[in-house]
Scaffold this active site. Structure first.
Site, mmCIF file in Angstrom:
data_model
loop_
_atom_site.group_PDB
_atom_site.id
_atom_site.type_symbol
_atom_site.label_atom_id
_atom_site.label_comp_id
_atom_site.label_asym_id
_atom_site.label_seq_id
_atom_site.Cartn_x
_atom_site.Cartn_y
_atom_site.Cartn_z
ATOM 1 N N CYS A 1 3.314 -0.142 -13.733
ATOM 2 C CA CYS A 1 4.583 0.404 -14.218
ATOM 3 C C CYS A 1 4.316 1.253 -15.455
ATOM 4 O O CYS A 1 3.359 1.006 -16.192
ATOM 5 C CB CYS A 1 5.512 -0.769 -14.571
ATOM 6 S SG CYS A 1 7.071 -0.333 -15.341
ATOM 7 N N GLY A 2 5.148 2.238 -15.693
ATOM 8 C CA GLY A 2 5.027 3.013 -16.912
ATOM 9 C C GLY A 2 5.165 2.170 -18.166
ATOM 10 O O GLY A 2 4.683 2.543 -19.235
#
Length: 164
Positions: free
Chosen positions: A38-39
């Site tokens: 995930c970012g």
């Protein structure tokens, strides 16, 4: 459900052993749904830093891997453990992969999502890395949305308050 009951809800560790949030006996808990791809995944580093800095004062960080947001936690338990320890040096406990929204929502998250954030909004988890501060007595004290960094001033203030 009482706050004490929240601490006694069963969940398995990432390795598959039965546990509860109450296993962190007498500690405030920062519960976070986590993902490896995930970012926001770099938040692992800050979560680990908080776990180390506040451990002696009674804070436990607990990560709940979840693959419900664009498949960002696809790994096996072994892959998750390896990624977290080698990439971010994670030493805090991780549970088995769970669901935080929908019909298969884990009972712990069924309780947590009833808590409102600073804007007064409760309900479904928005994304990976949503954070809940739970008092040592099992009371949900605060909810911080995913983009709130784990070391944001409001999170630190809440942790300090929870630890007395």
């Amino acid at each position: 459900m009482s706050s004490q009951e929240l601490l006694n809800l069963p969940v398995n560790t990432l390795e598959g052993a039965p546990t509860t949030l109450g296993a962190q006996s007498g500690k405030a808990i920062l519960a976070v749904n986590v993902a490896s791809k995930c970012g926001l995944t770099p938040q692992y580093a800050t979560l680990e830093k908080l776990a180390q800095e506040y451990a002696e004062r009674g804070l436990a960080v607990v990560g709940f891997p979840c693959n419900q947001f664009m498949g960002q936690e696809p790994g096996s338990p072994e892959e998750i453990a390896s990624f977290c320890s080698t990439t971010y040096g994670v030493s805090f406990p991780l549970t088995e992969k769970i669901e935080v929204n929908g019909e298969g929502r884990h009972p712990i998250y069924a309780e947590l999502v009833q808590a409102a954030d600073a804007e007064g909004e409760a309900g479904d988890i928005q994304w990976n890395f949503e954070k809940f501060l739970i008092g040592a007595d099992g009371t949900v004290l605060n909810r911080f949305r995913p983009r709130t960094e784990p070391d944001a001033p409001e999170v630190i203030a809440a942790i300090e308050s929870a630890l007395g």
